[in-house]
Design a protein around this motif. Structure first.
Motif, PDB file in Angstrom:
ATOM      1  N   ASP A   1      70.483  65.874 -67.421  1.00 37.68           N
ATOM      2  CA  ASP A   1      71.156  67.128 -67.080  1.00 37.68           C
ATOM      3  C   ASP A   1      71.822  66.950 -65.717  1.00 37.68           C
ATOM      4  O   ASP A   1      71.171  66.988 -64.677  1.00 37.68           O
ATOM      5  CB  ASP A   1      70.138  68.273 -67.043  1.00 37.68           C
ATOM      6  CG  ASP A   1      70.779  69.632 -66.861  1.00 37.68           C
ATOM      7  OD1 ASP A   1      71.993  69.706 -66.534  1.00 37.68           O
ATOM      8  OD2 ASP A   1      70.067  70.634 -67.043  1.00 37.68           O
ATOM      9  N   ARG A   2      73.143  66.777 -65.723  1.00 36.20           N
ATOM     10  CA  ARG A   2      73.836  66.483 -64.474  1.00 36.20           C
ATOM     11  C   ARG A   2      73.858  67.671 -63.511  1.00 36.20           C
ATOM     12  O   ARG A   2      74.219  67.524 -62.355  1.00 36.20           O
ATOM     13  CB  ARG A   2      75.252  65.991 -64.760  1.00 36.20           C
ATOM     14  CG  ARG A   2      76.127  67.017 -65.414  1.00 36.20           C
ATOM     15  CD  ARG A   2      77.467  66.419 -65.745  1.00 36.20           C
ATOM     16  NE  ARG A   2      78.307  67.469 -66.319  1.00 36.20           N
ATOM     17  CZ  ARG A   2      79.595  67.423 -66.361  1.00 36.20           C
ATOM     18  NH1 ARG A   2      80.217  66.378 -65.865  1.00 36.20           N
ATOM     19  NH2 ARG A   2      80.268  68.405 -66.887  1.00 36.20           N
ATOM     20  N   ARG A   3      73.467  68.865 -63.972  1.00 29.79           N
ATOM     21  CA  ARG A   3      73.402  70.022 -63.084  1.00 29.79           C
ATOM     22  C   ARG A   3      72.144  69.998 -62.223  1.00 29.79           C
ATOM     23  O   ARG A   3      72.027  70.736 -61.261  1.00 29.79           O
ATOM     24  CB  ARG A   3      73.413  71.331 -63.895  1.00 29.79           C
ATOM     25  CG  ARG A   3      74.680  71.552 -64.700  1.00 29.79           C
ATOM     26  CD  ARG A   3      74.491  72.686 -65.667  1.00 29.79           C
ATOM     27  NE  ARG A   3      73.424  72.326 -66.606  1.00 29.79           N
ATOM     28  CZ  ARG A   3      72.860  73.148 -67.459  1.00 29.79           C
ATOM     29  NH1 ARG A   3      73.233  74.403 -67.505  1.00 29.79           N
ATOM     30  NH2 ARG A   3      71.914  72.743 -68.281  1.00 29.79           N
ATOM     31  N   VAL A   4      71.194  69.153 -62.586  1.00 31.50           N
ATOM     32  CA  VAL A   4      69.898  69.115 -61.917  1.00 31.50           C
ATOM     33  C   VAL A   4      69.739  67.798 -61.171  1.00 31.50           C
ATOM     34  O   VAL A   4      70.122  66.748 -61.673  1.00 31.50           O
ATOM     35  CB  VAL A   4      68.752  69.260 -62.959  1.00 31.50           C
ATOM     36  CG1 VAL A   4      67.395  69.169 -62.303  1.00 31.50           C
ATOM     37  CG2 VAL A   4      68.899  70.561 -63.733  1.00 31.50           C
ATOM     38  N   SER A   5      69.181  67.887 -59.983  1.00 30.76           N
ATOM     39  CA  SER A   5      68.855  66.654 -59.265  1.00 30.76           C
ATOM     40  C   SER A   5      67.388  66.674 -58.882  1.00 30.76           C
ATOM     41  O   SER A   5      66.771  67.729 -58.754  1.00 30.76           O
ATOM     42  CB  SER A   5      69.738  66.489 -58.023  1.00 30.76           C
ATOM     43  OG  SER A   5      69.532  67.536 -57.118  1.00 30.76           O
ATOM     44  N   SER A   6      66.859  65.490 -58.722  1.00 30.39           N
ATOM     45  CA  SER A   6      65.472  65.329 -58.321  1.00 30.39           C
ATOM     46  C   SER A   6      65.460  64.957 -56.843  1.00 30.39           C
ATOM     47  O   SER A   6      66.314  64.197 -56.385  1.00 30.39           O
ATOM     48  CB  SER A   6      64.825  64.227 -59.158  1.00 30.39           C
ATOM     49  OG  SER A   6      63.491  64.036 -58.767  1.00 30.39           O
ATOM     50  N   VAL A   7      64.502  65.493 -56.114  1.00 34.01           N
ATOM     51  CA  VAL A   7      64.370  65.200 -54.688  1.00 34.01           C
ATOM     52  C   VAL A   7      63.115  64.355 -54.501  1.00 34.01           C
ATOM     53  O   VAL A   7      62.057  64.672 -55.050  1.00 34.01           O
ATOM     54  CB  VAL A   7      64.271  66.495 -53.856  1.00 34.01           C
ATOM     55  CG1 VAL A   7      64.194  66.181 -52.374  1.00 34.01           C
ATOM     56  CG2 VAL A   7      65.420  67.434 -54.156  1.00 34.01           C
ATOM     57  N   GLN A   8      63.258  63.271 -53.755  1.00 35.02           N
ATOM     58  CA  GLN A   8      62.137  62.369 -53.498  1.00 35.02           C
ATOM     59  C   GLN A   8      62.080  62.034 -52.015  1.00 35.02           C
ATOM     60  O   GLN A   8      63.103  62.062 -51.329  1.00 35.02           O
ATOM     61  CB  GLN A   8      62.314  61.058 -54.263  1.00 35.02           C
ATOM     62  CG  GLN A   8      62.277  61.188 -55.749  1.00 35.02           C
ATOM     63  CD  GLN A   8      62.617  59.853 -56.395  1.00 35.02           C
ATOM     64  OE1 GLN A   8      63.753  59.405 -56.325  1.00 35.02           O
ATOM     65  NE2 GLN A   8      61.620  59.223 -56.991  1.00 35.02           N
ATOM     66  N   LEU A   9      60.889  61.668 -51.560  1.00 32.59           N
ATOM     67  CA  LEU A   9      60.752  61.170 -50.197  1.00 32.59           C
ATOM     68  C   LEU A   9      61.349  59.770 -50.109  1.00 32.59           C
ATOM     69  O   LEU A   9      61.201  58.965 -51.030  1.00 32.59           O
ATOM     70  CB  LEU A   9      59.274  61.079 -49.793  1.00 32.59           C
ATOM     71  CG  LEU A   9      58.532  62.375 -49.530  1.00 32.59           C
ATOM     72  CD1 LEU A   9      57.063  62.084 -49.244  1.00 32.59           C
ATOM     73  CD2 LEU A   9      59.149  63.142 -48.370  1.00 32.59           C
ATOM     74  N   THR A  10      62.005  59.488 -49.013  1.00 34.41           N
ATOM     75  CA  THR A  10      62.444  58.124 -48.725  1.00 34.41           C
ATOM     76  C   THR A  10      61.260  57.414 -48.061  1.00 34.41           C
ATOM     77  O   THR A  10      60.286  58.061 -47.658  1.00 34.41           O
ATOM     78  CB  THR A  10      63.634  58.131 -47.752  1.00 34.41           C
ATOM     79  OG1 THR A  10      63.206  58.710 -46.515  1.00 34.41           O
ATOM     80  CG2 THR A  10      64.832  58.900 -48.319  1.00 34.41           C
ATOM     81  N   PRO A  11      61.334  56.095 -47.912  1.00 32.13           N
ATOM     82  CA  PRO A  11      60.260  55.409 -47.174  1.00 32.13           C
ATOM     83  C   PRO A  11      60.051  55.996 -45.767  1.00 32.13           C
ATOM     84  O   PRO A  11      58.923  56.172 -45.322  1.00 32.13           O
ATOM     85  CB  PRO A  11      60.728  53.957 -47.132  1.00 32.13           C
ATOM     86  CG  PRO A  11      61.530  53.810 -48.401  1.00 32.13           C
ATOM     87  CD  PRO A  11      62.254  55.130 -48.537  1.00 32.13           C
ATOM     88  N   ALA A  12      61.146  56.332 -45.093  1.00 34.27           N
ATOM     89  CA  ALA A  12      61.030  56.951 -43.760  1.00 34.27           C
ATOM     90  C   ALA A  12      60.362  58.322 -43.865  1.00 34.27           C
ATOM     91  O   ALA A  12      59.561  58.700 -43.007  1.00 34.27           O
ATOM     92  CB  ALA A  12      62.403  57.080 -43.108  1.00 34.27           C
ATOM     93  N   GLY A  13      60.692  59.067 -44.914  1.00 34.75           N
ATOM     94  CA  GLY A  13      60.073  60.376 -45.136  1.00 34.75           C
ATOM     95  C   GLY A  13      58.578  60.260 -45.394  1.00 34.75           C
ATOM     96  O   GLY A  13      57.784  61.076 -44.903  1.00 34.75           O
ATOM     97  N   LYS A  14      58.195  59.244 -46.164  1.00 35.27           N
ATOM     98  CA  LYS A  14      56.766  59.016 -46.432  1.00 35.27           C
ATOM     99  C   LYS A  14      56.019  58.708 -45.141  1.00 35.27           C
ATOM    100  O   LYS A  14      54.944  59.261 -44.893  1.00 35.27           O
ATOM    101  CB  LYS A  14      56.578  57.861 -47.425  1.00 35.27           C
ATOM    102  CG  LYS A  14      56.984  58.194 -48.831  1.00 35.27           C
ATOM    103  CD  LYS A  14      56.854  56.976 -49.731  1.00 35.27           C
ATOM    104  CE  LYS A  14      57.463  57.269 -51.090  1.00 35.27           C
ATOM    105  NZ  LYS A  14      57.473  56.088 -51.959  1.00 35.27           N
ATOM    106  N   ARG A  15      56.596  57.842 -44.318  1.00 34.46           N
ATOM    107  CA  ARG A  15      55.947  57.486 -43.051  1.00 34.46           C
ATOM    108  C   ARG A  15      55.821  58.708 -42.138  1.00 34.46           C
ATOM    109  O   ARG A  15      54.761  58.958 -41.564  1.00 34.46           O
ATOM    110  CB  ARG A  15      56.723  56.381 -42.334  1.00 34.46           C
ATOM    111  CG  ARG A  15      56.547  55.006 -42.952  1.00 34.46           C
ATOM    112  CD  ARG A  15      57.137  53.913 -42.072  1.00 34.46           C
ATOM    113  NE  ARG A  15      58.562  54.106 -41.773  1.00 34.46           N
ATOM    114  CZ  ARG A  15      59.550  53.701 -42.556  1.00 34.46           C
ATOM    115  NH1 ARG A  15      59.297  53.086 -43.694  1.00 34.46           N
ATOM    116  NH2 ARG A  15      60.807  53.905 -42.201  1.00 34.46           N
ATOM    117  N   GLN A  16      56.903  59.457 -42.021  1.00 35.57           N
ATOM    118  CA  GLN A  16      56.910  60.636 -41.152  1.00 35.57           C
ATOM    119  C   GLN A  16      55.912  61.674 -41.652  1.00 35.57           C
ATOM    120  O   GLN A  16      55.147  62.235 -40.874  1.00 35.57           O
ATOM    121  CB  GLN A  16      58.314  61.242 -41.072  1.00 35.57           C
ATOM    122  CG  GLN A  16      58.401  62.545 -40.300  1.00 35.57           C
ATOM    123  CD  GLN A  16      58.157  62.398 -38.811  1.00 35.57           C
ATOM    124  OE1 GLN A  16      57.896  61.307 -38.305  1.00 35.57           O
ATOM    125  NE2 GLN A  16      58.216  63.499 -38.105  1.00 35.57           N
TER     126      GLN A  16
END
Length: 181
Positions: free
Chosen positions: A110-125
């Motif tokens: 579904d191109r109207r929807v996106s998934s949000v994930q932590l980046t490696p920097a986000g995980k560390r922070q």
């Protein structure tokens, strides 16, 4: 202004619970006491997040939700879990994405929807903040013994179940492994 109102305004540490009188029902007193404690704890956490990490509680909460879901969450799922509007989630996500702490990826079907994930920097922070946050919470509850904490936890579990029985329309969350342990 009545004298009681003047007195309340003169004391800066007043909250709704402090205005309870003997005539109020015990349930009202208890509810306001719980609300006062929750508000004070949240205030300490907000202030410490701001001063020690230059961040906000909504940003911390969003990162926390993503940390629990390595495959990511949709904006709608984040909005539902955080109990805020989609616009609020979008604003916070935009900021975190600009800082390189989260990334959006298109949904495969579904191109109207996106998934949000932590980046490696986000995980560390987040892990750094979460470790400090945990110590703050431990400190804030240090006024109770382990037995008192267990008793309150059990009492609140009973209240939570009762509230679910009173209003079955309340959303039911799936229990995490930690909650069932």
């Amino acid at each position: 202004m009545r004298s009681t109102e003047v007195t309340q305004h003169a004391i800066p540490d007043q909250d709704l619970e402090s205005r309870v009188i003997d005539d109020h029902h015990q349930a009202i007193k208890l509810w306001l006491r719980m609300l006062a404690c929750t508000t004070r704890i949240e205030s300490v956490v907000r202030n410490r997040l701001r001063s020690e990490f230059t961040t906000t509680l909504p940003r911390f909460d969003l990162l926390s939700q993503l940390e629990r879901e390595p495959d990511g969450l949709t904006m709608g799922e984040l909005s539902q879990r955080l109990m805020v509007t989609g616009g609020n989630v979008t604003g916070v996500t935009d900021q975190l994405e600009a800082e390189g702490l989260v990334k959006r990826t298109p949904h495969p079907h579904d191109r109207r929807v996106s998934s949000v994930q932590l980046t490696p920097a986000g995980k560390r922070q987040f892990r750094r903040m979460a470790a400090v946050h945990e110590q703050w919470v431990i400190e804030l509850f240090a006024g109770w013994s382990a037995q008192e904490k267990s008793q309150v936890y059990a009492l609140l579990a009973g209240l939570k179940k009762h509230l679910g029985d009173v209003d079955p329309a309340l959303p039911k969350r799936n229990k995490s492994k930690k909650e069932t342990a």
